[in-house]
Design a protein around this motif. Structure first.
Motif, short mmCIF file in Angstrom:
data_model
loop_
_atom_site.label_atom_id
_atom_site.label_comp_id
_atom_site.label_asym_id
_atom_site.label_seq_id
_atom_site.Cartn_x
_atom_site.Cartn_y
_atom_site.Cartn_z
N LEU A 134 0.85 -1.19 0.00
CA LEU A 134 0.00 0.00 0.00
C LEU A 134 0.88 1.24 0.00
N ASP A 135 0.75 2.02 -1.05
CA ASP A 135 1.64 3.16 -1.27
C ASP A 135 1.16 4.39 -0.51
N ASN A 136 2.06 5.39 -0.45
CA ASN A 136 1.77 6.71 0.15
C ASN A 136 1.40 6.61 1.62
N ARG A 137 2.14 5.81 2.37
CA ARG A 137 1.94 5.69 3.81
C ARG A 137 3.09 6.39 4.51
N MET A 138 2.78 7.52 5.15
CA MET A 138 3.81 8.34 5.79
C MET A 138 3.93 8.00 7.27
N ARG A 139 5.16 8.00 7.77
CA ARG A 139 5.43 7.82 9.20
C ARG A 139 6.53 8.80 9.61
N ASP A 140 6.19 9.70 10.53
CA ASP A 140 7.16 10.68 11.03
C ASP A 140 7.83 11.44 9.89
N GLY A 141 7.04 11.78 8.87
CA GLY A 141 7.55 12.53 7.74
C GLY A 141 8.33 11.71 6.73
N LYS A 142 8.37 10.40 6.89
CA LYS A 142 9.10 9.53 5.97
C LYS A 142 8.13 8.75 5.10
N ALA A 143 8.48 8.61 3.82
CA ALA A 143 7.64 7.87 2.87
C ALA A 143 7.86 6.37 3.04
N GLY A 144 6.77 5.63 2.85
CA GLY A 144 6.90 4.18 2.97
C GLY A 144 5.66 3.47 2.45
N VAL A 145 5.60 2.18 2.72
CA VAL A 145 4.48 1.34 2.28
C VAL A 145 4.08 0.43 3.43
N GLU A 146 2.86 -0.11 3.33
CA GLU A 146 2.41 -1.16 4.24
C GLU A 146 2.37 -2.46 3.47
N LEU A 147 2.84 -3.52 4.11
CA LEU A 147 2.94 -4.83 3.47
C LEU A 147 1.78 -5.72 3.90
N LEU A 148 0.96 -6.12 2.92
CA LEU A 148 -0.16 -7.03 3.17
C LEU A 148 0.07 -8.33 2.43
N GLN A 149 -0.19 -9.45 3.13
CA GLN A 149 -0.03 -10.77 2.52
C GLN A 149 -1.15 -11.70 2.98
N PRO A 150 -1.55 -12.64 2.12
CA PRO A 150 -2.51 -13.67 2.56
C PRO A 150 -1.88 -14.53 3.64
N PHE A 151 -2.69 -14.89 4.63
CA PHE A 151 -2.23 -15.73 5.73
C PHE A 151 -3.25 -16.84 5.91
N HIS A 152 -2.79 -18.10 5.82
CA HIS A 152 -3.70 -19.24 5.96
C HIS A 152 -3.66 -19.74 7.40
N ASP A 153 -4.79 -19.54 8.11
CA ASP A 153 -4.87 -19.92 9.51
C ASP A 153 -5.22 -21.40 9.64
N GLN A 154 -4.43 -22.11 10.42
CA GLN A 154 -4.60 -23.56 10.53
C GLN A 154 -5.83 -23.94 11.35
N ALA A 155 -6.13 -23.18 12.40
CA ALA A 155 -7.25 -23.55 13.28
C ALA A 155 -8.60 -23.43 12.59
N SER A 156 -8.80 -22.35 11.84
CA SER A 156 -10.10 -22.10 11.21
C SER A 156 -10.14 -22.50 9.75
N GLY A 157 -8.96 -22.64 9.13
CA GLY A 157 -8.90 -22.88 7.69
C GLY A 157 -9.16 -21.64 6.86
N LEU A 158 -9.28 -20.47 7.53
CA LEU A 158 -9.57 -19.21 6.84
C LEU A 158 -8.32 -18.64 6.17
N TRP A 159 -8.58 -18.00 5.03
CA TRP A 159 -7.56 -17.12 4.45
C TRP A 159 -7.81 -15.73 5.01
N LEU A 160 -6.76 -15.11 5.52
CA LEU A 160 -6.86 -13.78 6.11
C LEU A 160 -5.88 -12.85 5.39
N LEU A 161 -6.29 -11.59 5.22
CA LEU A 161 -5.40 -10.59 4.63
C LEU A 161 -4.72 -9.87 5.78
N LEU A 162 -3.46 -10.19 5.99
CA LEU A 162 -2.74 -9.72 7.18
C LEU A 162 -1.78 -8.60 6.82
N ASN A 163 -1.92 -7.50 7.52
CA ASN A 163 -1.02 -6.36 7.35
C ASN A 163 0.16 -6.55 8.29
#
Length: 254
Positions: free
Chosen positions: A89-118
């Motif tokens: 995710l682009d255009n994410r600022m922290r303390d005046g610094k440019a950056g990104v947030e990283l999101l990835q699919p996460f497969h949870d073993q207990a529920s079998g759910l796919w989750l979008l984890l930041n």
């Protein structure tokens, strides 16, 4: 008193153009002020809910799909990341610094759910080179919380012909993401708490706090009051100028 009020109303001559301007702008300013107050109240409720749920014990991932209101609920997870389908995710600022947030699919073993984890924020100082990150290959135990955006996020869609991963986007709707991957996934993003495989996980809950909405409301009401005062002043001032003009003309005739 009745005579003076009637006389004041009779002497009020603001003119057609100022009247039309006030009829358009005054209700607009007042409505914007009340809208800002309402938004501030919504943010207060949101922050109160966040504060209450963020100190609660994490729930099991199995309970997620059955919850009518999962916002800000803490969840305990165990599973693996899908490193092949990363989103930045682009255009994410922290303390005046440019950056990104990283999101990835996460497969949870207990529920079998796919989750979008930041997994958090990472700096991107030089846009000539892609952001650098790594993905753990082994199963992880993580705590995360459900993030529900306060309002619909404006989304700039990526080029549909682009199939390269990781994807660089300005916003992401989980439903569209799961549809593209042909997976049945959880409807909201989860934000990881500090732990294995995470980056900077200190997010503000809202971009604008309730106090800013209150300040904007005060500004709109102040402008509405100033516009009304100016309108009243012009109405009686014009009458005085016309009266003085007629008196001057009478003197010249004599």
């Amino acid at each position: 008193m009745k005579i003076s009020i009637a006389s004041a109303i009779k002497d009020f001559r603001p003119g057609l153009a100022p009247t039309l301007v006030v009829l358009v702008l005054l209700p607009l300013m007042v409505s914007l002020g009340f809208w800002q107050l309402a938004r501030g109240h919504e943010k207060q409720l949101l922050l109160a809910s966040y504060a209450e749920r963020r100190v609660a014990e994490p729930i099991s991932s199995v309970q997620l799909n059955d919850m009518a209101d999962p916002a800000f609920r803490r969840v305990r997870l165990r599973g693996q990341f899908d490193a092949e389908h990363s989103v930045l995710l682009d255009n994410r600022m922290r303390d005046g610094k440019a950056g990104v947030e990283l999101l990835q699919p996460f497969h949870d073993q207990a529920s079998g759910l796919w989750l979008l984890l930041n997994r958090g924020w990472l700096p991107w100082p030089d846009r000539r080179t892609p952001p650098v990150f790594s993905t753990p290959e082994q199963p992880l135990n993580l705590d995360a919380w459900v993030y529900v955006a306060p309002g619909e996020t404006f989304q700039l869609h990526a080029d549909p012909t682009t199939t390269q991963w990781p994807r660089l986007l300005t916003a992401l709707h989980p439903a569209a993401f799961w549809a593209e991957l042909s997976r049945s996934g959880f409807a909201y993003q989860l934000r990881a708490e500090p732990g294995p495989g995470t980056y900077d996980t200190t997010w503000p809950v809202v971009a604008m706090g309730p106090e800013k909405h209150l300040g904007y409301a005060v500004q709109w009401f102040a402008m509405a009051l100033a516009l009304l005062a100016l309108y009243l002043y012009l109405g009686w001032h014009n009458k005085k100028e016309k009266s003085n003009g007629r008196g001057h003309e009478s003197t010249q005739r004599i």
